[in-house]
Write a protein that holds these residues in place. Sequence first.
Motif, PDB file in Angstrom:
ATOM      1  N   TYR A 170       0.823  -1.217   0.000  1.00 11.26           N
ATOM      2  CA  TYR A 170       0.000   0.000   0.000  1.00 11.26           C
ATOM      3  C   TYR A 170       0.856   1.266   0.000  1.00 11.26           C
ATOM      4  O   TYR A 170       0.303   2.352   0.073  1.00 11.26           O
ATOM      5  N   SER A 171       2.184   1.140  -0.037  1.00 14.14           N
ATOM      6  CA  SER A 171       3.002   2.316   0.265  1.00 14.14           C
ATOM      7  C   SER A 171       2.674   3.458  -0.689  1.00 14.14           C
ATOM      8  O   SER A 171       2.415   3.252  -1.875  1.00 14.14           O
ATOM      9  N   GLN A 172       2.643   4.617  -0.143  1.00  9.06           N
ATOM     10  CA  GLN A 172       2.307   5.867  -0.843  1.00  9.06           C
ATOM     11  C   GLN A 172       0.843   5.987  -1.239  1.00  9.06           C
ATOM     12  O   GLN A 172       0.423   7.000  -1.781  1.00  9.06           O
ATOM     13  N   LEU A 173       0.039   4.980  -0.984  1.00  8.11           N
ATOM     14  CA  LEU A 173      -1.389   5.123  -1.295  1.00  8.11           C
ATOM     15  C   LEU A 173      -2.141   5.698  -0.107  1.00  8.11           C
ATOM     16  O   LEU A 173      -3.255   6.170  -0.241  1.00  8.11           O
ATOM     17  N   LEU A 174      -1.532   5.611   1.070  1.00  4.93           N
ATOM     18  CA  LEU A 174      -2.185   6.138   2.256  1.00  4.93           C
ATOM     19  C   LEU A 174      -1.372   7.291   2.825  1.00  4.93           C
ATOM     20  O   LEU A 174      -0.149   7.292   2.723  1.00  4.93           O
ATOM     21  N   PRO A 175      -2.058   8.234   3.471  1.00 11.81           N
ATOM     22  CA  PRO A 175      -1.316   9.298   4.131  1.00 11.81           C
ATOM     23  C   PRO A 175      -0.465   8.702   5.259  1.00 11.81           C
ATOM     24  O   PRO A 175      -0.813   7.652   5.798  1.00 11.81           O
ATOM     25  N   VAL A 176       0.594   9.386   5.607  1.00 18.21           N
ATOM     26  CA  VAL A 176       1.441   8.925   6.698  1.00 18.21           C
ATOM     27  C   VAL A 176       0.597   8.804   7.964  1.00 18.21           C
ATOM     28  O   VAL A 176      -0.255   9.639   8.236  1.00 18.21           O
ATOM     29  N   GLY A 177       0.813   7.750   8.719  1.00 16.65           N
ATOM     30  CA  GLY A 177       0.093   7.588   9.972  1.00 16.65           C
ATOM     31  C   GLY A 177      -1.227   6.850   9.816  1.00 16.65           C
ATOM     32  O   GLY A 177      -1.880   6.560  10.807  1.00 16.65           O
ATOM     33  N   ARG A 178      -1.639   6.566   8.590  1.00 12.58           N
ATOM     34  CA  ARG A 178      -2.851   5.759   8.396  1.00 12.58           C
ATOM     35  C   ARG A 178      -2.432   4.348   8.007  1.00 12.58           C
ATOM     36  O   ARG A 178      -1.434   4.152   7.319  1.00 12.58           O
ATOM     37  N   HIS A 179      -3.223   3.382   8.456  1.00 10.95           N
ATOM     38  CA  HIS A 179      -2.885   1.989   8.169  1.00 10.95           C
ATOM     39  C   HIS A 179      -4.047   1.304   7.455  1.00 10.95           C
ATOM     40  O   HIS A 179      -5.196   1.486   7.827  1.00 10.95           O
ATOM     41  N   PRO A 180      -3.733   0.523   6.439  1.00 11.64           N
ATOM     42  CA  PRO A 180      -4.807  -0.113   5.677  1.00 11.64           C
ATOM     43  C   PRO A 180      -5.542  -1.162   6.499  1.00 11.64           C
ATOM     44  O   PRO A 180      -4.999  -1.686   7.474  1.00 11.64           O
ATOM     45  N   TRP A 189       9.105   0.060  -6.278  1.00  7.66           N
ATOM     46  CA  TRP A 189      10.093   0.095  -5.209  1.00  7.66           C
ATOM     47  C   TRP A 189      11.356   0.716  -5.767  1.00  7.66           C
ATOM     48  O   TRP A 189      12.295   0.039  -6.129  1.00  7.66           O
ATOM     49  N   PRO A 190      11.340   2.020  -5.873  1.00  8.97           N
ATOM     50  CA  PRO A 190      12.408   2.694  -6.589  1.00  8.97           C
ATOM     51  C   PRO A 190      13.766   2.454  -5.947  1.00  8.97           C
ATOM     52  O   PRO A 190      14.776   2.677  -6.576  1.00  8.97           O
ATOM     53  N   ASP A 191      13.781   2.005  -4.731  1.00  2.00           N
ATOM     54  CA  ASP A 191      15.062   1.819  -4.072  1.00  2.00           C
ATOM     55  C   ASP A 191      15.787   0.563  -4.515  1.00  2.00           C
ATOM     56  O   ASP A 191      16.864   0.291  -4.016  1.00  2.00           O
ATOM     57  N   ASP A 192      15.190  -0.190  -5.401  1.00  2.00           N
ATOM     58  CA  ASP A 192      15.787  -1.458  -5.796  1.00  2.00           C
ATOM     59  C   ASP A 192      16.051  -2.322  -4.587  1.00  2.00           C
ATOM     60  O   ASP A 192      17.062  -3.004  -4.500  1.00  2.00           O
ATOM     61  N   SER A 193      15.200  -2.282  -3.630  1.00  2.00           N
ATOM     62  CA  SER A 193      15.377  -3.135  -2.471  1.00  2.00           C
ATOM     63  C   SER A 193      15.166  -4.568  -2.939  1.00  2.00           C
ATOM     64  O   SER A 193      14.791  -4.817  -4.078  1.00  2.00           O
ATOM     65  N   SER A 194      15.379  -5.498  -2.050  1.00  2.00           N
ATOM     66  CA  SER A 194      15.421  -6.898  -2.482  1.00  2.00           C
ATOM     67  C   SER A 194      14.129  -7.347  -3.156  1.00  2.00           C
ATOM     68  O   SER A 194      14.133  -8.293  -3.925  1.00  2.00           O
ATOM     69  N   ILE A 195      13.026  -6.670  -2.885  1.00  2.00           N
ATOM     70  CA  ILE A 195      11.781  -7.165  -3.441  1.00  2.00           C
ATOM     71  C   ILE A 195      11.497  -6.611  -4.823  1.00  2.00           C
ATOM     72  O   ILE A 195      10.586  -7.038  -5.487  1.00  2.00           O
ATOM     73  N   ALA A 196      12.269  -5.637  -5.260  1.00  2.97           N
ATOM     74  CA  ALA A 196      11.961  -5.046  -6.556  1.00  2.97           C
ATOM     75  C   ALA A 196      12.565  -5.863  -7.681  1.00  2.97           C
ATOM     76  O   ALA A 196      13.638  -6.426  -7.552  1.00  2.97           O
ATOM     77  N   GLU A 197      11.830  -5.944  -8.754  1.00  2.21           N
ATOM     78  CA  GLU A 197      12.387  -6.572  -9.945  1.00  2.21           C
ATOM     79  C   GLU A 197      12.524  -5.476 -10.977  1.00  2.21           C
ATOM     80  O   GLU A 197      11.529  -4.997 -11.497  1.00  2.21           O
ATOM     81  N   PRO A 198      13.742  -5.077 -11.267  1.00  3.72           N
ATOM     82  CA  PRO A 198      13.891  -3.955 -12.192  1.00  3.72           C
ATOM     83  C   PRO A 198      13.209  -4.265 -13.519  1.00  3.72           C
ATOM     84  O   PRO A 198      13.375  -5.344 -14.078  1.00  3.72           O
TER      85      PRO A 198
END
Length: 578
Positions: A271-281, A368-377
């Motif tokens: 959900y990242s970036q779809l919710l305002p900070v401090g809100r949880h889905p 996941w612009p950070d290319d963290s382990s879960i991103a598949e470029p």
Amino acid sequence: MSPIRVLEGSVAERIAAGEVVERPASVVKELVENSLDAGASAVEVEIQGAGTRLIRVADDGEGIPFTEVALAFQRFATSKIARLEDLDGVHTYGFRGEALPSIAAVSRIVLITRTEGSAPATRAVVTAGTVEELAVCGAPRGTVVEVERLFYNTPARLKFLKSPAREGSLIAEAVHRAAMANPEVAFRLTLDGRVAGRWPRSSHRERAAGLLGVGDPAELVHGSEAIPGGRLEGWLGRPERGRPNRLGQHVFVNQRSVQSALLRRAVEQGYSQLLPVGRHPVFILFLEVRADWVDVNVHPRKLEVRFKDEGALFGAVARAVRTALLASPLTRSVASGMAERDAAGPGATPSPLGTAEDAAALGGSLLWPDDSSIAEPGEPGSLYSAGRRLPALKPLGQALATYIIAEAPDAIYLVDQHAAHERVLYERLVASRRKGGVPSQVLAVPVTVELPAALMALVAAQQDHLRQAGFDVEPFGSGTAVLRSVPVLAAGAPAEEMFHRALGALAGEGEGNGVFERLCIATACHTAIRAGDRLSTGAMERLLADLAVAEDPFTCFHGRPTAVALPKAQVERWFLRG
Ligand code: ADP
Ligand code: MG
């Protein structure tokens, strides 16, 4: 010290009982699970005095034969497994044969049960673990267990209980969890004579919507995907249903409710970036995993799980959630519910809002612009291969110097110019990383800032990220840093302020995971058109065209919506047309 001795059976029972029967809610959980194990299609739970006066669980399951009733109250007596090997394939909630004896040790139980074939039912009365009465009586098929005066002989435990209201809500949660995982079973919960919940047999979608507090079941986003070692199924609340806490998040592994920070975080990542900070889905996640992939500690007090390959699982869950969310039309509409479905319904919008395949084709490229382990470029050329996700929008004008009024073939849109521009700029910045970095422009006059040692160290350590994000920042002597260039996009903005924002991003301020993402957000936020800026028609056209090809055109990275749709069908209803 007293001499060592073997505890008398009844004492040992009472101590052991604490493990299973911690509080009234744990009794409710065990009894309801027994009903489900017995194949019940309806379960009724009745509570009096927060469970200390009466807990009554009635089901229409298979019942217990007369000859086995007394046995059911003995420790380690179970009908669910016979050999150790059976443990691997166990499909029932219970298998240890501990619940009934443990509950019986600390209460008075009246059990009435009848199997399909036997005419009279059996009535058993068990006090403090001893079967005092065993008789026949008339009763319908199924089992009723009444637990009276729970903890009457363990005053310490009674004292340890929370307020009746708190115990009552824990009981309700236990019933909710059972109901979530078993929609094909009807449930009813009564607290002190008042019906606190009634769930008729239903589909997973309806049950999930009811228990998550989402009024319209059609509103839930559904995701289903193969994962390492099994399958997942998720019922996801739309971002705007987010809450300030995580109480609306439920995870089940092989039908059991579990605590799993890992899985919750994975879903939230989706959900990242779809919710305002401090809100949880809000969501319900069901995982079915092969026994060799998961280690569920079924101890009743800590339902924790460990998985074989947690990294892979985290990525798979986060991606599946993301895919499901992006494939569903997330634009808010003026009247959600009916209007929403009108807007999204087949044929209602000429340009499709995107399909699951579209989202899958996108891979993790921008997510996941950070290319963290879960991103598949993704392939650089395929970034926008999914095509438009918003319909083509034609600007009609600007309202309140903040919102673009735009027309689509089947709807009127209001677009928040700042939020939309932020989204467009952010995606552009992130995408340029794959082409070697964000283009930067050298400042005519470099900006110098004095910094504390910790921030100086950060500047030195993060110089690569800074450069990739378009910032050329260098330590300059001790305690001073100098900014020589900024992203081209931000060249028109005041450089001094841009520098402070970049340093803030470096120090972990603001949103975003990782330095690069935060720097891009800071740049986009600082550079975007503001509310109050007057826009030319050309500028509006450009912005809408850019937004239409954005990967996630529906929200800015603060989680605010970029656009609100007013479907034609809704407008027609207002004017009583059609
Ligand atoms: P477990 O569930 O681990 O087997 P319990 O102590 O909870 O142990 O129950 C003991 C046995 O009593 C069960 O194995 C089952 O055969 C029987 N039993 C308990 N509750 C019910 C019920 N509601 N309907 C039918 N059988 C039941
Ligand atoms: Mg049981």
